[in-house]
Design a protein around this motif. Structure first.
Motif, PDB file in Angstrom:
ATOM      1  N   ALA A   9       0.834  -1.202   0.000  1.00 47.76           N
ATOM      2  CA  ALA A   9       0.000   0.000   0.000  1.00 47.76           C
ATOM      3  C   ALA A   9       0.868   1.250   0.000  1.00 47.76           C
ATOM      4  CB  ALA A   9      -0.928   0.001   1.212  1.00 47.76           C
ATOM      5  N   ASP A  12       2.211   1.602  -3.549  1.00 43.38           N
ATOM      6  CA  ASP A  12       1.152   2.041  -4.462  1.00 43.38           C
ATOM      7  C   ASP A  12       0.821   3.516  -4.255  1.00 43.38           C
ATOM      8  OD1 ASP A  12       0.980  -0.467  -5.593  1.00 43.38           O
ATOM      9  OD2 ASP A  12      -0.721  -1.091  -4.341  1.00 43.38           O
ATOM     10  N   ALA A  13       0.711   3.922  -3.000  1.00 38.20           N
ATOM     11  CA  ALA A  13       0.410   5.326  -2.701  1.00 38.20           C
ATOM     12  C   ALA A  13       1.524   6.226  -3.202  1.00 38.20           C
ATOM     13  CB  ALA A  13       0.207   5.521  -1.198  1.00 38.20           C
ATOM     14  N   GLU A  16       1.410   6.684  -6.948  1.00 36.66           N
ATOM     15  CA  GLU A  16       0.293   7.543  -7.359  1.00 36.66           C
ATOM     16  C   GLU A  16       0.426   8.970  -6.841  1.00 36.66           C
ATOM     17  OE1 GLU A  16      -2.212   6.934  -9.461  1.00 36.66           O
ATOM     18  OE2 GLU A  16      -1.338   4.971  -9.828  1.00 36.66           O
ATOM     19  N   ALA A  18      -0.006   9.833  -3.686  1.00 40.43           N
ATOM     20  CA  ALA A  18      -0.979  10.018  -2.608  1.00 40.43           C
ATOM     21  C   ALA A  18      -0.325   9.765  -1.263  1.00 40.43           C
ATOM     22  CB  ALA A  18      -2.130   9.033  -2.784  1.00 40.43           C
ATOM     23  N   GLU A  22      -4.853   8.762   2.185  1.00 43.31           N
ATOM     24  CA  GLU A  22      -5.663   8.979   0.978  1.00 43.31           C
ATOM     25  C   GLU A  22      -5.792   7.686   0.186  1.00 43.31           C
ATOM     26  OE1 GLU A  22      -4.497  13.617  -0.006  1.00 43.31           O
ATOM     27  OE2 GLU A  22      -3.297  12.000  -0.845  1.00 43.31           O
ATOM     28  N   TRP A  23      -4.712   6.941   0.118  1.00 42.52           N
ATOM     29  CA  TRP A  23      -4.732   5.686  -0.642  1.00 42.52           C
ATOM     30  C   TRP A  23      -5.687   4.680  -0.002  1.00 42.52           C
ATOM     31  CZ3 TRP A  23      -3.689   4.407  -5.320  1.00 42.52           C
ATOM     32  CH2 TRP A  23      -3.624   3.077  -5.670  1.00 42.52           C
ATOM     33  N   TYR A  24      -5.609   4.550   1.336  1.00 45.29           N
ATOM     34  CA  TYR A  24      -6.514   3.634   2.037  1.00 45.29           C
ATOM     35  C   TYR A  24      -7.967   4.045   1.847  1.00 45.29           C
ATOM     36  CZ  TYR A  24      -2.916   0.963   4.521  1.00 45.29           C
ATOM     37  OH  TYR A  24      -1.888   0.140   4.848  1.00 45.29           O
ATOM     38  N   SER A  26      -9.282   5.667  -0.718  1.00 50.72           N
ATOM     39  CA  SER A  26      -9.712   5.348  -2.083  1.00 50.72           C
ATOM     40  C   SER A  26      -9.895   3.848  -2.259  1.00 50.72           C
ATOM     41  CB  SER A  26      -8.718   5.896  -3.110  1.00 50.72           C
ATOM     42  OG  SER A  26      -7.506   5.177  -3.075  1.00 50.72           O
ATOM     43  N   GLU A  27      -9.068   3.050  -1.612  1.00 51.30           N
ATOM     44  CA  GLU A  27      -9.231   1.594  -1.672  1.00 51.30           C
ATOM     45  C   GLU A  27     -10.498   1.159  -0.943  1.00 51.30           C
ATOM     46  OE1 GLU A  27      -7.139  -1.081  -2.981  1.00 51.30           O
ATOM     47  OE2 GLU A  27      -6.675   0.669  -4.213  1.00 51.30           O
ATOM     48  N   TRP A  40      -2.803  14.457  -6.356  1.00 49.88           N
ATOM     49  CA  TRP A  40      -1.805  13.428  -6.626  1.00 49.88           C
ATOM     50  C   TRP A  40      -0.937  13.824  -7.812  1.00 49.88           C
ATOM     51  CZ3 TRP A  40      -5.139   8.364  -6.208  1.00 49.88           C
ATOM     52  CH2 TRP A  40      -5.650   8.279  -4.909  1.00 49.88           C
TER      53      TRP A  40
END
Length: 50
Positions: A9, A12-13, A16, A18, A22-24, A26-27, A40
């Motif tokens: 995670a 990935d964040a 992107e 993020a 924010e990533w969590y 959106s997931e 982003w």
């Protein structure tokens, strides 16, 4: 990084542009708003412009 889900995670964040929170979000919701995309994009672009 030892290959855990949190490490994935974080990566990935970072890719992107993020934050992890924010990533969590959106997931969790499956929603990426336009404002999130703009933030982003700006974070990624700002590094290149310096």
């Amino acid at each position: 990084m030892d290959g855990t889900e949190e490490d994935d995670a974080v990566l990935d964040a970072w890719v992107e542009g993020a934050t992890l929170a924010e990533w969590y979000e959106s997931e969790r919701t499956g929603i990426v708003t336009v404002s999130m995309r703009v933030k982003w994009w700006w974070r990624r672009t700002r590094r290149v412009l310096r």
